[in-house]
Design a protein around this motif. Sequence first.
Motif, PDB file in Angstrom:
ATOM      1  N   THR A 244      53.391  72.694  42.524  1.00 19.40           N
ATOM      2  CA  THR A 244      53.611  71.676  43.546  1.00 19.40           C
ATOM      3  C   THR A 244      55.033  71.817  44.064  1.00 19.40           C
ATOM      4  OG1 THR A 244      52.132  70.174  42.361  1.00 19.40           O
ATOM      5  CG2 THR A 244      53.500  69.229  44.080  1.00 19.40           C
ATOM      6  N   LEU A 245      55.161  71.854  45.380  1.00 20.38           N
ATOM      7  CA  LEU A 245      56.470  71.974  46.018  1.00 20.38           C
ATOM      8  C   LEU A 245      56.820  70.629  46.638  1.00 20.38           C
ATOM      9  CD1 LEU A 245      58.616  74.157  46.549  1.00 20.38           C
ATOM     10  CD2 LEU A 245      57.493  74.615  48.729  1.00 20.38           C
ATOM     11  N   PHE A 246      57.934  70.055  46.191  1.00 21.04           N
ATOM     12  CA  PHE A 246      58.365  68.748  46.689  1.00 21.04           C
ATOM     13  C   PHE A 246      59.653  68.932  47.485  1.00 21.04           C
ATOM     14  CE2 PHE A 246      60.648  64.754  46.589  1.00 21.04           C
ATOM     15  CZ  PHE A 246      59.654  63.821  46.839  1.00 21.04           C
ATOM     16  N   LEU A 247      59.653  68.446  48.724  1.00 20.47           N
ATOM     17  CA  LEU A 247      60.812  68.575  49.609  1.00 20.47           C
ATOM     18  C   LEU A 247      61.319  67.192  49.979  1.00 20.47           C
ATOM     19  CD1 LEU A 247      62.770  70.122  51.444  1.00 20.47           C
ATOM     20  CD2 LEU A 247      60.983  70.131  53.199  1.00 20.47           C
ATOM     21  N   ASP A 248      62.572  66.945  49.660  1.00 23.57           N
ATOM     22  CA  ASP A 248      63.235  65.692  50.013  1.00 23.57           C
ATOM     23  C   ASP A 248      63.901  65.875  51.372  1.00 23.57           C
ATOM     24  OD1 ASP A 248      64.626  63.349  50.203  1.00 23.57           O
ATOM     25  OD2 ASP A 248      66.015  63.761  48.555  1.00 23.57           O
ATOM     26  N   GLY A 301      57.453  61.447  52.371  1.00 22.16           N
ATOM     27  CA  GLY A 301      56.499  60.642  53.118  1.00 22.16           C
ATOM     28  C   GLY A 301      55.051  60.895  52.753  1.00 22.16           C
ATOM     29  N   GLY A 302      54.767  61.848  51.876  1.00 25.07           N
ATOM     30  CA  GLY A 302      53.395  62.155  51.490  1.00 25.07           C
ATOM     31  C   GLY A 302      53.144  63.642  51.497  1.00 25.07           C
ATOM     32  N   GLU A 303      51.892  64.020  51.295  1.00 25.17           N
ATOM     33  CA  GLU A 303      51.533  65.436  51.204  1.00 25.17           C
ATOM     34  C   GLU A 303      51.346  66.024  52.596  1.00 25.17           C
ATOM     35  OE1 GLU A 303      48.253  68.369  49.008  1.00 25.17           O
ATOM     36  OE2 GLU A 303      48.181  66.188  48.730  1.00 25.17           O
ATOM     37  N   LEU A 304      51.770  67.273  52.761  1.00 22.68           N
ATOM     38  CA  LEU A 304      51.575  67.992  54.007  1.00 22.68           C
ATOM     39  C   LEU A 304      50.189  68.624  53.999  1.00 22.68           C
ATOM     40  CD1 LEU A 304      54.999  69.801  54.575  1.00 22.68           C
ATOM     41  CD2 LEU A 304      54.243  67.585  55.426  1.00 22.68           C
ATOM     42  N   THR A 305      49.450  68.428  55.057  1.00 23.32           N
ATOM     43  CA  THR A 305      48.124  69.001  55.205  1.00 23.32           C
ATOM     44  C   THR A 305      48.057  69.741  56.537  1.00 23.32           C
ATOM     45  OG1 THR A 305      47.312  66.944  56.198  1.00 23.32           O
ATOM     46  CG2 THR A 305      47.020  67.225  53.808  1.00 23.32           C
ATOM     47  N   PRO A 306      47.077  70.625  56.719  1.00 27.41           N
ATOM     48  CA  PRO A 306      46.965  71.330  58.002  1.00 27.41           C
ATOM     49  C   PRO A 306      46.782  70.358  59.164  1.00 27.41           C
ATOM     50  CG  PRO A 306      45.611  72.397  56.331  1.00 27.41           C
ATOM     51  CD  PRO A 306      46.112  71.109  55.729  1.00 27.41           C
ATOM     52  N   SER A 307      47.219  70.770  60.333  1.00 24.62           N
ATOM     53  CA  SER A 307      47.119  69.906  61.514  1.00 24.62           C
ATOM     54  C   SER A 307      45.677  69.575  61.850  1.00 24.62           C
ATOM     55  CB  SER A 307      47.795  70.587  62.712  1.00 24.62           C
ATOM     56  OG  SER A 307      49.149  70.862  62.435  1.00 24.62           O
ATOM     57  N   GLY A 332      64.138  55.578  49.615  1.00 22.22           N
ATOM     58  CA  GLY A 332      63.976  56.128  48.267  1.00 22.22           C
ATOM     59  C   GLY A 332      62.842  57.123  48.213  1.00 22.22           C
ATOM     60  N   LEU A 333      62.579  57.609  47.004  1.00 24.48           N
ATOM     61  CA  LEU A 333      61.558  58.623  46.786  1.00 24.48           C
ATOM     62  C   LEU A 333      60.303  58.060  46.148  1.00 24.48           C
ATOM     63  CD1 LEU A 333      63.638  61.698  45.529  1.00 24.48           C
ATOM     64  CD2 LEU A 333      62.664  61.306  47.786  1.00 24.48           C
ATOM     65  N   GLN A 334      60.135  56.738  46.128  1.00 22.57           N
ATOM     66  CA  GLN A 334      58.985  56.162  45.446  1.00 22.57           C
ATOM     67  C   GLN A 334      57.673  56.616  46.075  1.00 22.57           C
ATOM     68  OE1 GLN A 334      61.770  54.527  46.106  1.00 22.57           O
ATOM     69  NE2 GLN A 334      62.467  54.143  44.008  1.00 22.57           N
ATOM     70  N   ALA A 335      57.582  56.584  47.415  1.00 21.38           N
ATOM     71  CA  ALA A 335      56.340  56.987  48.080  1.00 21.38           C
ATOM     72  C   ALA A 335      56.062  58.467  47.852  1.00 21.38           C
ATOM     73  CB  ALA A 335      56.424  56.674  49.572  1.00 21.38           C
ATOM     74  N   GLY A 336      57.103  59.286  47.944  1.00 25.05           N
ATOM     75  CA  GLY A 336      56.916  60.706  47.697  1.00 25.05           C
ATOM     76  C   GLY A 336      56.553  61.009  46.264  1.00 25.05           C
ATOM     77  N   ALA A 337      57.136  60.271  45.323  1.00 27.38           N
ATOM     78  CA  ALA A 337      56.803  60.478  43.912  1.00 27.38           C
ATOM     79  C   ALA A 337      55.354  60.107  43.634  1.00 27.38           C
ATOM     80  CB  ALA A 337      57.739  59.660  43.032  1.00 27.38           C
ATOM     81  N   GLU A 338      54.849  59.065  44.298  1.00 25.64           N
ATOM     82  CA  GLU A 338      53.449  58.701  44.126  1.00 25.64           C
ATOM     83  C   GLU A 338      52.532  59.790  44.670  1.00 25.64           C
ATOM     84  OE1 GLU A 338      50.055  56.650  43.102  1.00 25.64           O
ATOM     85  OE2 GLU A 338      52.138  56.405  42.445  1.00 25.64           O
ATOM     86  N   ALA A 339      52.906  60.377  45.821  1.00 26.48           N
ATOM     87  CA  ALA A 339      52.118  61.498  46.355  1.00 26.48           C
ATOM     88  C   ALA A 339      52.198  62.705  45.434  1.00 26.48           C
ATOM     89  CB  ALA A 339      52.613  61.857  47.756  1.00 26.48           C
ATOM     90  N   LEU A 340      53.339  62.911  44.807  1.00 28.60           N
ATOM     91  CA  LEU A 340      53.479  64.000  43.841  1.00 28.60           C
ATOM     92  C   LEU A 340      52.578  63.767  42.635  1.00 28.60           C
ATOM     93  CD1 LEU A 340      55.036  66.574  42.989  1.00 28.60           C
ATOM     94  CD2 LEU A 340      56.752  65.077  41.974  1.00 28.60           C
ATOM     95  N   ARG A 341      52.486  62.528  42.185  1.00 28.54           N
ATOM     96  CA  ARG A 341      51.608  62.219  41.056  1.00 28.54           C
ATOM     97  C   ARG A 341      50.147  62.429  41.426  1.00 28.54           C
ATOM     98  NH1 ARG A 341      48.322  58.549  39.498  1.00 28.54           N
ATOM     99  NH2 ARG A 341      48.668  57.325  41.409  1.00 28.54           N
ATOM    100  N   VAL A 365      60.445  61.677  37.571  1.00 27.85           N
ATOM    101  CA  VAL A 365      60.109  61.970  36.183  1.00 27.85           C
ATOM    102  C   VAL A 365      58.831  61.249  35.774  1.00 27.85           C
ATOM    103  CG1 VAL A 365      60.879  61.682  33.796  1.00 27.85           C
ATOM    104  CG2 VAL A 365      62.471  62.522  35.535  1.00 27.85           C
ATOM    105  N   ARG A 366      58.669  59.997  36.206  1.00 25.25           N
ATOM    106  CA  ARG A 366      57.445  59.269  35.886  1.00 25.25           C
ATOM    107  C   ARG A 366      56.231  59.915  36.521  1.00 25.25           C
ATOM    108  NH1 ARG A 366      60.822  54.609  36.428  1.00 25.25           N
ATOM    109  NH2 ARG A 366      60.245  54.468  38.641  1.00 25.25           N
ATOM    110  N   ALA A 367      56.407  60.472  37.722  1.00 26.22           N
ATOM    111  CA  ALA A 367      55.291  61.136  38.388  1.00 26.22           C
ATOM    112  C   ALA A 367      54.887  62.418  37.694  1.00 26.22           C
ATOM    113  CB  ALA A 367      55.648  61.431  39.848  1.00 26.22           C
ATOM    114  N   ARG A 368      55.792  62.995  36.904  1.00 23.27           N
ATOM    115  CA  ARG A 368      55.519  64.254  36.209  1.00 23.27           C
ATOM    116  C   ARG A 368      55.652  64.047  34.710  1.00 23.27           C
ATOM    117  NH1 ARG A 368      52.971  68.086  38.658  1.00 23.27           N
ATOM    118  NH2 ARG A 368      53.956  69.548  37.216  1.00 23.27           N
TER     119      ARG A 368
END
Length: 465
Positions: A244-248, A301-307, A332-341, A365-368
């Motif tokens: 999983t690639l996470f970009l801030d 902001g969430g996961e990237l998907t194809p257009s 913050g990164l809460q929304a992104g961390a939830e998408a990562l989880r 860390v909680r997401a992983r």
Amino acid sequence: MARTRIADAASSLTPRGRCLVAAGVTLGLLGALLGERALVQVAVFVLTLPVLSAVGVARQRFRIATRRTVTPARLPRGEDADVLLEVANTDRRTGGLWVLTEQLPAELAARPRFVVERLASGATAPLRYRLHGGRRGRFSLGPVRLRLVDPFGLVLRTAAGSDTATLLVTPRVRPLQGSGALAGAGGNGGEGARRSIAVHGEDDVSTREYRYGDDLRLVHWRATARTGELMVRLEERPWRAAATLFLDARLPAHLTGGRVTGPAGDPAAPPDTLEWGVEAAASIGVHLLRRGAGLRVVTEGGELTPSLGRGPLGPEELLERLAELGGSRHAGLQAGAEALRRAGVDGPAICLLGLLGPDDVHALVRARSGPGTDVAVLVDAAAWLDAGAGRGRRPLAPAARAELVSRQQQAVDLFRSAGWQVVAVRPDQSVDQVWDQLGGPLPSAATYGAPAVSAAGSVGGQVPA
């Protein structure tokens, strides 16, 4: 109506035409006051010339068609593209004196100007110019603005077309070698890991339920008869590497002010920390996808998907999404961390991060909350600030700088205490250099003598104040 026509005529005059009209009016007044008939005659001639020019330009009729060929249509940031602009005269009459200006975004180049004189009916004039992709994004080229000018340059008439072309400036993709963070993933799907199934006899073969798309030659008929459902054999096959690639990409989390000097010999080095992160995401993502890895890409902001619809991203779709990715205003990164989880990939998470606080670290860390095989690539705040980066036009005060550097070091310590591998990126480091650092074995919590992560995902120990 008369006032409107007068205003239109006055606005179509060039500076040369306005000067000539002013001179004619002045000569006429002087001739009338002094009683000099010759001056009045000269004034009439001077004023007649702009009128005749305006009539000539107004009577010109034109029909043109334009076509643009952009090579290449997808341009990596920092490189150049060539544009062929073909202007065809589709009218039955020969064109006059045309001044063509191509409308372009300021980030690509100055607006090119061309002069086309007396283009025959049905003829085409090839016009060429070059663009420099200095910034990511999707840019519109055109339309052409046509200016009709009389031979004396006294009257100007403009018209704009409606046709445009698109240029996509994508992040650069740096060539990477090896598996990087996936090399230490071990049982999480690292490259070369295999799943071996011991088959001691026909009765011991592993089976599972049939899924749409399975090869019918793998159907295990004995297990199918025993269970009453279609079953297939599980043969020995390699695991598919996964990550999983996470970009801030939060603007407040990056040093986007000022201008820094990148690695030596790199003419298009990332000018700020956000661009470095996007370039790293493009390079790592394309590298892993082309090696057949199962990759999920997540931002704050969430996961990237194809257009177009859902499904996994391919290399080209990833570059397209990153090209149009701008800095967000998320706090913050809460929304992104939830998408990562929710991504739930078994392989490691490679997090490309900016400036963080303790809450951001805890969210990731909680997401992983699994084995310590994840990677955090953070900004070396002190090095970027020393190189000229900033958070605005004004330099940071010494106290604000010290607090920023201290908070970043706290984030590094927290990630390490959770068993993550941490790399701090300096402005003189390229993506491939950082990727090489991720090729070694990933550290565990015991490596740093720090408490492990609990089942709830919280970091043991106290958070530095």
